[in-house]
Design a protein around this motif. Structure first.
Motif, PDB file in Angstrom:
ATOM      1  N   HIS A  81       0.840  -1.201   0.000  1.00  0.00           N
ATOM      2  CA  HIS A  81       0.000   0.000   0.000  1.00  0.00           C
ATOM      3  C   HIS A  81       0.880   1.259   0.000  1.00  0.00           C
ATOM      4  CE1 HIS A  81      -3.167   2.834   0.966  1.00  0.00           C
ATOM      5  NE2 HIS A  81      -2.438   3.246   1.999  1.00  0.00           N
ATOM      6  N   LEU A  82       1.913   1.268   0.840  1.00  0.00           N
ATOM      7  CA  LEU A  82       2.830   2.416   0.886  1.00  0.00           C
ATOM      8  C   LEU A  82       3.585   2.571  -0.435  1.00  0.00           C
ATOM      9  CD1 LEU A  82       4.319   1.984   4.483  1.00  0.00           C
ATOM     10  CD2 LEU A  82       2.675   3.718   3.720  1.00  0.00           C
ATOM     11  N   GLY A  83       3.966   1.457  -1.039  1.00  0.00           N
ATOM     12  CA  GLY A  83       4.659   1.496  -2.317  1.00  0.00           C
ATOM     13  C   GLY A  83       3.793   2.061  -3.425  1.00  0.00           C
ATOM     14  N   PHE A  84       2.548   1.605  -3.502  1.00  0.00           N
ATOM     15  CA  PHE A  84       1.621   2.128  -4.516  1.00  0.00           C
ATOM     16  C   PHE A  84       1.395   3.623  -4.312  1.00  0.00           C
ATOM     17  CE2 PHE A  84      -0.042  -2.378  -4.843  1.00  0.00           C
ATOM     18  CZ  PHE A  84       0.393  -2.577  -6.144  1.00  0.00           C
ATOM     19  N   ARG A  85       1.249   4.024  -3.067  1.00  0.00           N
ATOM     20  CA  ARG A  85       1.016   5.444  -2.755  1.00  0.00           C
ATOM     21  C   ARG A  85       2.225   6.291  -3.168  1.00  0.00           C
ATOM     22  NH1 ARG A  85      -0.125   6.729   3.271  1.00  0.00           N
ATOM     23  NH2 ARG A  85       1.705   8.024   3.236  1.00  0.00           N
ATOM     24  N   LEU A  86       3.414   5.792  -2.868  1.00  0.00           N
ATOM     25  CA  LEU A  86       4.635   6.502  -3.249  1.00  0.00           C
ATOM     26  C   LEU A  86       4.719   6.653  -4.769  1.00  0.00           C
ATOM     27  CD1 LEU A  86       8.170   6.149  -1.911  1.00  0.00           C
ATOM     28  CD2 LEU A  86       7.791   5.795  -4.320  1.00  0.00           C
ATOM     29  N   ILE A  87       4.494   5.577  -5.499  1.00  0.00           N
ATOM     30  CA  ILE A  87       4.581   5.624  -6.963  1.00  0.00           C
ATOM     31  C   ILE A  87       3.576   6.615  -7.535  1.00  0.00           C
ATOM     32  CG2 ILE A  87       4.217   4.283  -9.081  1.00  0.00           C
ATOM     33  CD1 ILE A  87       5.416   1.861  -7.511  1.00  0.00           C
ATOM     34  N   ARG A  88       2.343   6.571  -7.043  1.00  0.00           N
ATOM     35  CA  ARG A  88       1.321   7.511  -7.543  1.00  0.00           C
ATOM     36  C   ARG A  88       1.703   8.962  -7.252  1.00  0.00           C
ATOM     37  NH1 ARG A  88      -2.226   3.355  -6.000  1.00  0.00           N
ATOM     38  NH2 ARG A  88      -2.549   4.251  -3.931  1.00  0.00           N
ATOM     39  N   GLU A  89       2.245   9.216  -6.072  1.00  0.00           N
ATOM     40  CA  GLU A  89       2.655  10.575  -5.702  1.00  0.00           C
ATOM     41  C   GLU A  89       3.791  11.063  -6.597  1.00  0.00           C
ATOM     42  OE1 GLU A  89       2.728  14.154  -3.379  1.00  0.00           O
ATOM     43  OE2 GLU A  89       1.211  12.613  -3.717  1.00  0.00           O
ATOM     44  N   VAL A  90       4.755  10.206  -6.844  1.00  0.00           N
ATOM     45  CA  VAL A  90       5.876  10.582  -7.708  1.00  0.00           C
ATOM     46  C   VAL A  90       5.376  10.849  -9.128  1.00  0.00           C
ATOM     47  CG1 VAL A  90       8.022   9.753  -8.768  1.00  0.00           C
ATOM     48  CG2 VAL A  90       7.614   9.412  -6.317  1.00  0.00           C
ATOM     49  N   GLU A  91       4.491  10.012  -9.638  1.00  0.00           N
ATOM     50  CA  GLU A  91       3.975  10.196 -11.001  1.00  0.00           C
ATOM     51  C   GLU A  91       3.305  11.555 -11.187  1.00  0.00           C
ATOM     52  OE1 GLU A  91       1.469   6.882 -12.016  1.00  0.00           O
ATOM     53  OE2 GLU A  91       3.168   5.523 -12.226  1.00  0.00           O
ATOM     54  N   LYS A  92       2.704  12.091 -10.145  1.00  0.00           N
ATOM     55  CA  LYS A  92       2.053  13.406 -10.249  1.00  0.00           C
ATOM     56  C   LYS A  92       3.054  14.510 -10.575  1.00  0.00           C
ATOM     57  CE  LYS A  92      -1.486  12.503  -6.753  1.00  0.00           C
ATOM     58  NZ  LYS A  92      -1.881  12.866  -5.376  1.00  0.00           N
ATOM     59  N   THR A  93       4.296  14.334 -10.132  1.00  0.00           N
ATOM     60  CA  THR A  93       5.300  15.395 -10.290  1.00  0.00           C
ATOM     61  C   THR A  93       6.057  15.300 -11.612  1.00  0.00           C
ATOM     62  OG1 THR A  93       7.141  14.185  -9.270  1.00  0.00           O
ATOM     63  CG2 THR A  93       5.647  15.382  -7.785  1.00  0.00           C
ATOM     64  N   VAL A  94       5.794  14.243 -12.393  1.00  0.00           N
ATOM     65  CA  VAL A  94       6.621  13.945 -13.574  1.00  0.00           C
ATOM     66  C   VAL A  94       5.835  14.147 -14.869  1.00  0.00           C
ATOM     67  CG1 VAL A  94       7.994  12.151 -14.712  1.00  0.00           C
ATOM     68  CG2 VAL A  94       7.999  12.331 -12.232  1.00  0.00           C
ATOM     69  N   ARG A  95       6.531  14.742 -15.850  1.00  0.00           N
ATOM     70  CA  ARG A  95       5.935  14.964 -17.171  1.00  0.00           C
ATOM     71  C   ARG A  95       6.174  13.803 -18.127  1.00  0.00           C
ATOM     72  NH1 ARG A  95       8.100  20.401 -16.564  1.00  0.00           N
ATOM     73  NH2 ARG A  95      10.081  19.658 -17.356  1.00  0.00           N
ATOM     74  N   LYS A  96       7.370  13.195 -18.062  1.00  0.00           N
ATOM     75  CA  LYS A  96       7.768  12.291 -19.131  1.00  0.00           C
ATOM     76  C   LYS A  96       7.960  10.830 -18.720  1.00  0.00           C
ATOM     77  CE  LYS A  96       9.892  15.956 -21.839  1.00  0.00           C
ATOM     78  NZ  LYS A  96      11.124  16.457 -22.452  1.00  0.00           N
ATOM     79  N   ARG A  97       8.868  10.536 -17.771  1.00  0.00           N
ATOM     80  CA  ARG A  97       9.208   9.133 -17.519  1.00  0.00           C
ATOM     81  C   ARG A  97       9.512   8.884 -16.038  1.00  0.00           C
ATOM     82  NH1 ARG A  97      13.632   7.116 -21.450  1.00  0.00           N
ATOM     83  NH2 ARG A  97      11.815   7.121 -22.806  1.00  0.00           N
ATOM     84  N   VAL A  98       9.021   7.733 -15.554  1.00  0.00           N
ATOM     85  CA  VAL A  98       9.343   7.254 -14.210  1.00  0.00           C
ATOM     86  C   VAL A  98      10.025   5.901 -14.363  1.00  0.00           C
ATOM     87  CG1 VAL A  98       8.453   6.565 -11.950  1.00  0.00           C
ATOM     88  CG2 VAL A  98       7.352   8.442 -13.191  1.00  0.00           C
ATOM     89  N   ILE A  99      11.126   5.716 -13.634  1.00  0.00           N
ATOM     90  CA  ILE A  99      11.848   4.443 -13.638  1.00  0.00           C
ATOM     91  C   ILE A  99      11.856   3.908 -12.211  1.00  0.00           C
ATOM     92  CG2 ILE A  99      14.053   3.285 -14.052  1.00  0.00           C
ATOM     93  CD1 ILE A  99      14.671   5.523 -16.104  1.00  0.00           C
TER      94      ILE A  99
END
Length: 201
Positions: free
Chosen positions: A103-121
């Protein structure tokens, strides 16, 4: 955790091919990924903004000594202090397995994706060996979980075929390891890439 050379190479290839101008290093630790990016940017260093985020103040002090980050921020990555869509690239390398729950991992990934325009690794170990040897590895992620979030999942390393000998070594290094890239189920690590421009179409 120290990264094997094949993980470093894959992350750098996916990162540098984007030619990012702004990079977020999530869970930056002592600054390994920021330093590796900075090192490989060569003449474009002055044109790239690298920001590191970590929950550990001591890690940030060590990262600051490298002198490669434009900014280092003490923050929980699940509550990032940034506007939406300001980074070209975010790295979440060897972070999600250290969180206490998926749950914490999914939340972290979603939060990071909000700040990014192009690519998440995202990178995380797959093999049971990586978990049995490290008490800090708390959650083992499945390929399907990252695919469900829209990530293309590639494998690096090899979690099978541990036989010894010259022939076994040749088979492992020249046949099975390259095969693990497209068959991540046999890999030691997952490299997960999401191109947000494609997923927003």
């Amino acid at each position: 955790m120290s990264s094997a050379p094949h993980i470093i190479e894959a992350v750098l290839n996916f990162s540098l091919s984007l030619k990012p101008k702004t990079v977020l290093d999530v869970g930056c630790g002592y600054g390994k990924w920021g330093f590796l990016l900075w090192l490989h940017l060569f003449e474009n260093r002055s044109n790239v903004l690298i920001v590191g985020v970590d929950v550990n103040k001591e890690n940030l002090k060590l990262a600051k000594r490298l002198g490669v980050y434009n900014d280092l921020i003490l923050a929980d990555a699940a509550k990032l202090p940034f506007r939406s869509n300001i980074f070209d690239l975010a790295l979440i390398c060897e972070v999600i397995e250290h969180l206490g729950s998926k749950h914490l991992g999914f939340r972290l990934i979603r939060e990071v994706e909000k700040t990014v325009r192009k690519r998440v690794i995202v990178t995380t170990p797959r093999s049971y060996e990586a978990f049995s040897g490290s008490p800090d590895h708390l959650t083992r992620w499945e390929i399907s979980e990252l695919k469900m979030l829209g990530y293309k999942v590639r494998g690096v390393g090899l979690s099978i075929f541990k036989q010894k000998g010259k022939l076994a070594s040749l088979v492992r290094h020249f046949l099975l390891k390259p095969l693990s890239y497209v068959l991540p189920h046999i890999s030691d690590y997952m490299i997960c890439v999401k191109n947000l421009q494609e997923s927003n179409r």
